[in-house]
Structure formats: structure tokens, C-alpha cells
Design a protein around this motif. Structure first.
Motif, PDB file in Angstrom:
ATOM      1  N   LYS A  18       2.004  -0.057   4.962  1.00 47.33           N
ATOM      2  CA  LYS A  18       2.645  -0.804   3.883  1.00 47.33           C
ATOM      3  C   LYS A  18       3.412   0.190   3.019  1.00 47.33           C
ATOM      4  O   LYS A  18       2.848   1.195   2.576  1.00 47.33           O
ATOM      5  CB  LYS A  18       1.594  -1.536   3.055  1.00 47.33           C
ATOM      6  CG  LYS A  18       2.158  -2.487   2.002  1.00 47.33           C
ATOM      7  CD  LYS A  18       1.072  -3.020   1.094  1.00 47.33           C
ATOM      8  CE  LYS A  18       0.007  -3.789   1.859  1.00 47.33           C
ATOM      9  NZ  LYS A  18      -1.010  -4.358   0.949  1.00 47.33           N
ATOM     10  N   THR A  20       6.804   0.933  -0.026  1.00 44.63           N
ATOM     11  CA  THR A  20       7.719   0.395  -1.028  1.00 44.63           C
ATOM     12  C   THR A  20       9.077   1.039  -0.815  1.00 44.63           C
ATOM     13  O   THR A  20       9.173   2.187  -0.358  1.00 44.63           O
ATOM     14  CB  THR A  20       7.230   0.674  -2.460  1.00 44.63           C
ATOM     15  OG1 THR A  20       7.074   2.097  -2.641  1.00 44.63           O
ATOM     16  CG2 THR A  20       5.904  -0.016  -2.712  1.00 44.63           C
ATOM     17  N   GLU A  22      13.552   0.915  -2.101  1.00 46.82           N
ATOM     18  CA  GLU A  22      14.598   0.457  -3.016  1.00 46.82           C
ATOM     19  C   GLU A  22      15.823   0.047  -2.205  1.00 46.82           C
ATOM     20  O   GLU A  22      16.280   0.786  -1.330  1.00 46.82           O
ATOM     21  CB  GLU A  22      14.976   1.551  -4.004  1.00 46.82           C
ATOM     22  CG  GLU A  22      16.022   1.104  -5.024  1.00 46.82           C
ATOM     23  CD  GLU A  22      16.399   2.220  -6.003  1.00 46.82           C
ATOM     24  OE1 GLU A  22      17.554   2.227  -6.462  1.00 46.82           O
ATOM     25  OE2 GLU A  22      15.541   3.077  -6.290  1.00 46.82           O
ATOM     26  N   GLU A  66      13.346  -3.203  -6.029  1.00 47.76           N
ATOM     27  CA  GLU A  66      12.255  -2.513  -5.329  1.00 47.76           C
ATOM     28  C   GLU A  66      11.449  -3.579  -4.587  1.00 47.76           C
ATOM     29  O   GLU A  66      11.056  -4.580  -5.171  1.00 47.76           O
ATOM     30  CB  GLU A  66      11.361  -1.763  -6.303  1.00 47.76           C
ATOM     31  CG  GLU A  66      10.274  -0.957  -5.591  1.00 47.76           C
ATOM     32  CD  GLU A  66       9.460  -0.084  -6.528  1.00 47.76           C
ATOM     33  OE1 GLU A  66       9.825   1.088  -6.741  1.00 47.76           O
ATOM     34  OE2 GLU A  66       8.455  -0.600  -7.063  1.00 47.76           O
ATOM     35  N   GLY A  68       8.427  -4.488  -1.372  1.00 48.19           N
ATOM     36  CA  GLY A  68       7.329  -4.042  -0.531  1.00 48.19           C
ATOM     37  C   GLY A  68       7.542  -4.555   0.878  1.00 48.19           C
ATOM     38  O   GLY A  68       8.137  -5.615   1.071  1.00 48.19           O
ATOM     39  N   LYS A  89       9.697  -7.360   5.125  1.00 47.26           N
ATOM     40  CA  LYS A  89       9.300  -7.844   3.794  1.00 47.26           C
ATOM     41  C   LYS A  89       8.590  -9.190   3.939  1.00 47.26           C
ATOM     42  O   LYS A  89       7.663  -9.521   3.196  1.00 47.26           O
ATOM     43  CB  LYS A  89      10.540  -7.980   2.927  1.00 47.26           C
ATOM     44  CG  LYS A  89      10.328  -8.541   1.532  1.00 47.26           C
ATOM     45  CD  LYS A  89      11.623  -8.434   0.748  1.00 47.26           C
ATOM     46  CE  LYS A  89      11.560  -9.150  -0.583  1.00 47.26           C
ATOM     47  NZ  LYS A  89      11.640 -10.608  -0.432  1.00 47.26           N
TER      48      LYS A  89
END
Length: 393
Positions: A18, A20, A22, A66, A68, A89
């Protein structure tokens, strides 16, 4: 050199991780993102941007967002020592949605969601993913056309979750049932005997009409529908009629409410005040027979009592010997009590005594030949008990 590169890239971020990222660039069919902690950029295909169908990536994200996502694949260009993370996503949103919905299901809590589409058999809602409300779980009421629900935000309860088959079943009906139960309890607590309230005729039966008084049905017995004598509820009201009702009794434990429409209407006795007087002879109709006499309707909803002793010059044992319901008769007004709305009548007084064929001797002989000298006379229970029950109109 290439092997060292591959090992360093793969060991740092692996498939299934997982991450994160941008949003850096939005293209026609994908989004380019900078993966935090990664050695190269990530790609999110349009199909993996949202749990909902979208035609353009701009519908889901904008530059600078942003987001995840899960790493679904790592593509490495060994020759140029470069690569890209293929991200989803959508997968992360679906996982979060299931966790959220499972928590609501476990705790029997409600959620709110917007109806995004009306389809055959039910409604599609947005609950972080595609949720479905079957037609049978939309409402406690029968609804033929669901189109009005599109765009509405509904309170829902989770009925079923099946992540393996992407199945989310929700119910708006369960929320309505809970709200109706709470509403019913509050309404029952607020009702008092003697209150006059508004209602709507919900359904009819052979013994009366059920009236919706705000989420709770009360019964108006056929005898309480009108001052006039009616054969069936359809003679007085129709389904959908707006009516005023008086509360006669409330049984909160059994949720039974007894109502009256008749008690909210002007008394028919008011309409004939000054029109009938003692000594008048008028036409009437026998409405019902009792052991001590006969009730005769002399005007719509107005009845008077002909005592058994005032029915005939002849001796009779029961009113049924000479009268029957529906029979037209001429009666004489013996007395009127405006306060109690009682009228005393006589049929005998309208018939001259000389017209009676049977002689006094025959009457006496008939009376004396009776096995029980009291059987032709009303008992105290007959007179006072029935009078209390039936004599006030």
C-alpha cells in the motif's frame, strides 16, 4: 549491474504494498503519480482510479491530489534501468469501503448514500463502491416507479456483504421500519381519550373503517361512522377520504385505537329541534327490535323508542310478533327530552281502540293462559340495562 538494480527496486516496494502518491499528470486513459518513497513514478489506469465507472480521469482526481493505492505490478526496463509501479486506487477504496460497511453491519448502524442510478429491480448507490438496494428493500410502502429516488440521499442499513463477489446489499426499508416504530410509539403516548384529530381512510372491512392518524391505524366501527343507520362502511366513507375522528380509547400495549367519526358530527337531533312536538303523528321506519320494545327512525339518524306496551292494543309477548326491521309505521310523539336526546313514541296511540278486532276477554284469556305470569313483562335488567346501552343516540 542490472541484477543489482532489479533487486534494489523490488526489495524496496513490492507488489501488494500500500503506497501514497501525488498526482503529477492526467492523461486520457491514465494518471501519472509520484510514489512517496519510490525510485520511479507510478501509473494508475483509468479503470483503477475509482470504484465507479468514469469516462475521464479528471472525474476522479486532479493534479496535486494525494492518493492512496495498492501496487498491483512492477514494470522494470532493464536496459534503461528504469521502471514504473502499476497502481490501483480502486482496490484500496474498495477495501476501505468493505471495512467501513462491515463495522456498520456489526454494530447495526445506519449510513447515508446517494442514489446514482435507477436500474431494473432496484437502486444503485455510492457507498465508496457500488451498492445495490433491491426493490423489495426500498420502502415499507408499495412503490411502482423508482425514478424519483435518483439523486436522493437515503439512510440505509447494510443487509449483506460479499467481498469475493463484489456484492453489497443495502436496505432503506429497514430504516423506515425503525423510524415508523419510533413514530408509532411517540404517537401512542401523545393520544388521549376524547381528542379530536385528523386522519385518512386507509382501508375498509365489513365491520368498519381503519383510519391512518399519522403512521398508526385506528378502527372506526361501523356503528361509529354515522348517526344514520348504514349497512356497510362504504355507505359512509371511501378509501382516501380525509376525516376528523374522536379518540374513544387507546390500548398502547396492543396498539389498538378505537375511533369515532359520528362523535365529531353535529347530532341529528339538533336538526329536528322545534320540528317535532308532543302529540305529533309522523311516519317512521322500524330500525331494530329489543325485548322491551322497538326503535323507530323518524328522521335521518334520529330514533325514538316505542315501548312494548305502546306497540299494540292487543297483548303481545314480543315486539317481533307484529313488527319487523325495515317496516314503515306511523307513530305518535309521547315525549321529547332535548337534553338526553330521547324520544318516546307510540304506535298504539295512532290506532283507534275500536279498530282492534280482538276483544278484551280474548286479551285477558291470552294473558292468563301464559305459563309464566312474568314472561310477558320486561325484567329490570331488560329495561334499565338495555336502556343504558341503546337508548341514547
Amino acid at each position: 549491474m542490472t541484477e543489482e538494480f532489479n533487486e534494489s527496486m523490488i526489495s524496496e516496494i513490492k507488489e501488494g504494498d500500500k503506497v501514497t502518491a501525488e498526482v503529477q499528470e492526467i492523461q486520457d486513459k491514465q494518471v501519472i503519480v509520484h510514489v512517496n518513497g519510490g525510485k520511479f513514478n507510478g501509473i494508475i489506469p483509468i479503470s483503477q482510479l475509482s470504484t465507479h465507472r468514469i469516462d475521464n480521469p479528471n472525474e476522479a482526481v486532479k493534479v496535486g491530489d494525494e492518493v492512496g493505492a495498492y501496487v498491483t505490478k512492477i514494470e522494470v526496463d532493464e536496459e534503461n534501468e528504469s521502471g514504473a509501479y502499476i497502481l490501483s486506487k480502486r482496490q484500496l477504496e474498495t477495501e476501505k469501503s468493505y471495512e467501513f460497511l462491515q463495522d456498520k453491519l456489526d454494530n447495526n448502524e445506519t449510513i447515508e448514500a446517494e442514489v446514482t442510478e435507477v436500474v431494473k429491480g432496484g437502486l444503485v448507490v455510492d457507498v465508496g463502491q457500488r451498492g445495490f438496494i433491491p426493490a423489495s428493500l426500498i420502502s415499507t410502502d408499495f412503490i411502482e416507479d423508482f425514478s424519483d429516488y435518483e439523486g436522493q440521499t437515503l439512510k440505509l442499513k447494510v443487509e449483506e456483504l460479499d467481498p469475493a463477489n463484489n456484492r453489497v446489499i443495502l436496505s432503506h426499508k429497514a430504516v423506515e421500519e425503525l423510524e415508523n416504530a419510533e413514530k408509532k410509539e411517540k404517537l401512542l403516548d401523545s393520544l388521549n381519550e376524547g381528542d379530536i384529530i385528523d386522519g385518512k381512510v386507509a382501508r375498509l372491512t365489513n365491520f368498519g373503517a381503519f383510519i391512518d392518524i399519522g403512521g398508526v391505524d385506528g378502527l372506526v366501527h361501523v356503528s361509529e361512522l354515522s348517526h344514520e343507520h348504514i349497512k356497510s362502511p362504504e355507505d359512509a366513507v371511501s378509501i382516501g377520504d380525509e376525516v376528523k375522528v374522536k379518540i374513544k380509547s387507546v390500548d398502547k400495549d396492543n396498539e389498538r385505537i378505537s375511533l369515532s367519526i359520528k362523535d365529531t358530527l353535529p347530532s341529528p337531533f339538533e336538526a329536528i329541534k322545534g320540528q317535532i312536538n308532543e302529540g305529533d303523528m309522523i311516519e317512521g321506519t322500524v330500525v331494530r327490535l329489543v325485548n322491551f320494545g322497538a326503535f323507530v327512525e323518524i328522521s335521518a339518524g334520529v330514533q325514538g323508542l316505542v315501548h312494548i306496551s305502546e306497540i299494540s292494543h292487543k297483548h303481545i309477548g314480543t315486539p317481533g310478533e307484529v313488527l319487523e326491521p325495515g317496516q314503515p309505521v306511523t307513530v305518535k310523539i309521547l315525549g321529547v327530552d332535548p337534553e338526553e336526546e330521547r324520544i318516546s313514541l307510540s304506535i298504539k296511540a295512532t290506532i283507534p281502540a275500536e279498530d282492534v278486532i280482538e276483544s278484551d276477554d280474548e286479551t285477558t284469556e291470552s294473558y292468563l293462559s301464559s305459563k309464566n305470569e312474568d314472561e310477558d313483562n320486561p325484567t329490570l335488567g331488560d329495561v334499565f340495562g338495555d336502556k343504558l346501552k341503546d337508548f341514547k343516540f
